[in-house]
Structure formats: structure tokens, C-alpha cells
Design a protein around this motif. Sequence first.
Motif, PDB file in Angstrom:
ATOM      1  N   ASP A  55      38.531  41.719  46.383  1.00 18.78           N
ATOM      2  CA  ASP A  55      39.908  41.602  46.870  1.00 18.78           C
ATOM      3  C   ASP A  55      40.753  42.628  46.129  1.00 18.78           C
ATOM      4  O   ASP A  55      40.939  42.535  44.918  1.00 18.78           O
ATOM      5  CB  ASP A  55      40.438  40.187  46.647  1.00 18.78           C
ATOM      6  CG  ASP A  55      41.785  39.954  47.324  1.00 18.78           C
ATOM      7  OD1 ASP A  55      42.106  40.706  48.257  1.00 18.78           O
ATOM      8  OD2 ASP A  55      42.494  39.022  46.921  1.00 18.78           O
ATOM      9  N   GLY A  64      42.176  36.450  47.717  1.00  9.67           N
ATOM     10  CA  GLY A  64      40.933  36.277  46.971  1.00  9.67           C
ATOM     11  C   GLY A  64      40.631  34.853  46.564  1.00  9.67           C
ATOM     12  O   GLY A  64      39.486  34.393  46.644  1.00  9.67           O
ATOM     13  N   LEU A  65      41.646  34.110  46.119  1.00 13.69           N
ATOM     14  CA  LEU A  65      41.414  32.734  45.679  1.00 13.69           C
ATOM     15  C   LEU A  65      41.014  31.836  46.835  1.00 13.69           C
ATOM     16  O   LEU A  65      40.123  30.977  46.696  1.00 13.69           O
ATOM     17  CB  LEU A  65      42.672  32.190  44.987  1.00 13.69           C
ATOM     18  CG  LEU A  65      43.064  32.879  43.684  1.00 13.69           C
ATOM     19  CD1 LEU A  65      44.346  32.275  43.126  1.00 13.69           C
ATOM     20  CD2 LEU A  65      41.943  32.797  42.648  1.00 13.69           C
ATOM     21  N   ALA A  68      37.441  32.617  47.625  1.00 13.98           N
ATOM     22  CA  ALA A  68      36.547  32.008  46.639  1.00 13.98           C
ATOM     23  C   ALA A  68      36.347  30.521  46.906  1.00 13.98           C
ATOM     24  O   ALA A  68      35.250  29.979  46.713  1.00 13.98           O
ATOM     25  CB  ALA A  68      37.095  32.226  45.238  1.00 13.98           C
ATOM     26  N   TYR A  75      30.937  34.911  45.181  1.00 11.22           N
ATOM     27  CA  TYR A  75      31.768  35.316  44.056  1.00 11.22           C
ATOM     28  C   TYR A  75      32.820  36.314  44.541  1.00 11.22           C
ATOM     29  O   TYR A  75      32.560  37.115  45.438  1.00 11.22           O
ATOM     30  CB  TYR A  75      30.909  35.967  42.962  1.00 11.22           C
ATOM     31  CG  TYR A  75      31.496  35.867  41.578  1.00 11.22           C
ATOM     32  CD1 TYR A  75      31.381  34.685  40.847  1.00 11.22           C
ATOM     33  CD2 TYR A  75      32.177  36.939  41.009  1.00 11.22           C
ATOM     34  CE1 TYR A  75      31.925  34.580  39.574  1.00 11.22           C
ATOM     35  CE2 TYR A  75      32.714  36.844  39.735  1.00 11.22           C
ATOM     36  CZ  TYR A  75      32.592  35.663  39.029  1.00 11.22           C
ATOM     37  OH  TYR A  75      33.139  35.557  37.763  1.00 11.22           O
ATOM     38  N   VAL A  76      33.988  36.261  43.939  1.00  7.85           N
ATOM     39  CA  VAL A  76      35.080  37.167  44.313  1.00  7.85           C
ATOM     40  C   VAL A  76      35.578  37.912  43.078  1.00  7.85           C
ATOM     41  O   VAL A  76      35.879  37.294  42.052  1.00  7.85           O
ATOM     42  CB  VAL A  76      36.265  36.399  44.958  1.00  7.85           C
ATOM     43  CG1 VAL A  76      37.379  37.375  45.334  1.00  7.85           C
ATOM     44  CG2 VAL A  76      35.806  35.617  46.184  1.00  7.85           C
ATOM     45  N   ILE A  78      38.687  39.914  41.913  1.00  7.50           N
ATOM     46  CA  ILE A  78      40.090  40.110  42.270  1.00  7.50           C
ATOM     47  C   ILE A  78      40.654  41.249  41.426  1.00  7.50           C
ATOM     48  O   ILE A  78      40.628  41.183  40.199  1.00  7.50           O
ATOM     49  CB  ILE A  78      40.890  38.813  42.039  1.00  7.50           C
ATOM     50  CG1 ILE A  78      40.401  37.718  42.995  1.00  7.50           C
ATOM     51  CG2 ILE A  78      42.376  39.041  42.204  1.00  7.50           C
ATOM     52  CD1 ILE A  78      41.029  36.360  42.747  1.00  7.50           C
ATOM     53  N   ALA A  93      44.084  30.328  39.666  1.00 10.92           N
ATOM     54  CA  ALA A  93      42.694  29.912  39.849  1.00 10.92           C
ATOM     55  C   ALA A  93      42.396  28.674  39.012  1.00 10.92           C
ATOM     56  O   ALA A  93      41.748  27.725  39.477  1.00 10.92           O
ATOM     57  CB  ALA A  93      41.747  31.047  39.478  1.00 10.92           C
ATOM     58  N   ILE A 101      35.427  33.359  40.379  1.00 10.24           N
ATOM     59  CA  ILE A 101      36.196  34.602  40.480  1.00 10.24           C
ATOM     60  C   ILE A 101      36.216  35.305  39.139  1.00 10.24           C
ATOM     61  O   ILE A 101      35.971  34.704  38.091  1.00 10.24           O
ATOM     62  CB  ILE A 101      37.667  34.341  40.929  1.00 10.24           C
ATOM     63  CG1 ILE A 101      38.437  33.511  39.865  1.00 10.24           C
ATOM     64  CG2 ILE A 101      37.717  33.673  42.286  1.00 10.24           C
ATOM     65  CD1 ILE A 101      39.559  34.262  39.211  1.00 10.24           C
ATOM     66  N   THR A 103      38.778  38.660  37.377  1.00 12.44           N
ATOM     67  CA  THR A 103      39.881  39.579  37.616  1.00 12.44           C
ATOM     68  C   THR A 103      39.664  40.853  36.820  1.00 12.44           C
ATOM     69  O   THR A 103      39.261  40.803  35.657  1.00 12.44           O
ATOM     70  CB  THR A 103      41.239  38.959  37.231  1.00 12.44           C
ATOM     71  OG1 THR A 103      41.238  38.656  35.833  1.00 12.44           O
ATOM     72  CG2 THR A 103      41.505  37.690  38.024  1.00 12.44           C
TER      73      THR A 103
END
Length: 282
Positions: A55, A64-65, A68, A75-76, A78, A93, A101, A103
Motif C-alpha cells: 500500500d 492497507g489496514l 490486511a 501480509y501488507v 504500508i 492497526a 502489517i 510500515t
Amino acid sequence: MIQKLEQIREEQRESWNKFSSGWKKWDDLFMDFLEPMGNEIIRLLDLKSKDIVLDVAAGTGEPGLTIASQINNGYVIITDLAEDMLAIAKENASIRGINNIDTIACDVSELPFGNETFDSISCRFGFMFFPDMTLAINEMVRVLKPGGKIAASVWNVPDKNFWITAIMGVINKNMEIPAPPPGSPGMFRCAGDGVISDLFLKAGLQKVSVREVNGKLKCVTAETYWNVMTEVAAPIVAALSKADAGMKEKIKKEVLELVNQKYPKDGVMIDSSALVVYGQKA
């Protein structure tokens, strides 16, 4: 990256970090506002439970959240340019109990990922602000797996986005704001016919499509609208910083009058229009 692009990037990082507290304050309002565009991005990506998703320019974490939360075995990652925005995404999150996730603060033009890493890529309202949109889409395609999908949203034409033109129109009427150079980052940079779809096609993406999606900024009152826009929108704050107290008050009065005139009965629920573009890697 050439020096000019680096300068734009650093200015943007500083700006988004500076206004992160405003975005946190109004996060619920804006996430509701932008949800239809995020939902369309998610629909187009047609996600699978084990997908690895990127994302880009996610700000406080969406879409993105939400992605997820829908891919329990996936898996994401961000990403955003601004570390302070991503800190809010991490907090969001945690509040929502989303653990799949990570970041990463990074520049879309220099993504720190290997070739063919991701099954899908989302980007909600990032492209208009990228210093070099061609570099950005080429990097996204590079890190996308063959057959992978990209979906992104950009703002449609000014006439369909009173939520931003209301206040900017009044500012421009009262102050001499220099016009940015053609093609420079800005809200409506991708609104012209074929701008965003051509970008995708030139990057080699297939099955490219563009669809209009509408939203509503549910401020309820004109005063709330003024507060929101002057706490999250960097160009507006920058313009108003050049006005004296009397001019600021005049602009505010005219904005409130304009908004109340357009929404006299049922509360300030301002329509918006975005374009959601989709493409698939061969």
C-alpha cells in the motif's frame, strides 16, 4: 534522482509530517470520506487470502489496514514518505487488532523491495503528489509479480470537487497565489482525460480501466469544514500564512457564506469525485 525531485520529496515529507497531528484529529471524518475509493480499489484487486500487498502513500493506514483485515493469511506493507503519518497508521492497526502489517517510510520512486515481490499494489490519492509519476509507476510495476494488479485513485476535475475548490476559490479570489508550473504535483494533476490511464499503459500494464467513484465529506457545519481544511491541507495553510489577520477573517467569512449557501438545509455533506484506475502486469 535529480536534485529538483529530491527537493520536492523533502518538502513533501516535511509538510506531511507537520500536518500529521491534523490528520490524526480528523482521521475518522476523512476515512469515512475516502472509504468509497478504498473499497473500489480493494474490489478491483480481487485479493486472495495469502496475498502479499503493498500500500503506497498510505498516510494514516488506509486502504492497507482494511486490506490486511481481509487477507488473514497474507501480509501488507504500508508505505509513506512521512514517518509521523505512518506512526498513526501503526497506532490505528494496534487499536483494530491488525497484526499482519508492517510500515516502512520510503520514496515510491526508490522502493526498497526486490523485483516481483507483491501480488497487488494499492495507492489511494498518492499519484497527484509524486514528483515523477513515471518513475513511481515503473517502480510499482518492477516490484509487482507477473499477473499482479495495481489499483489507484486520483481526484477528478475541480468542478466535481467543491470540497477543495470552495476554500481555494475564495483564497485565489482574495489573494495573488502564483500558479504552479504545468505538470507539477497538485490535487488535480491527474484529472485530465487519459492522464492516469496513459501513465499505466506506458508502464506496460494491461486491462487498464478507469471508473468514477463519488464520496461525501460529512462536515455537518461550515465551521467544521473550515477547521478541517485549515488543519490538514498544506496548500491552504501555506496560502493563509501570507494573509494578515483582516484578510484571513474576510476569507473565512466568505467561505462560510459560500458553503452555507450551497448546503442551506440538510447539513454540510460535500460531494466529491475521484477516478479509480486499474491495471495488470503481463
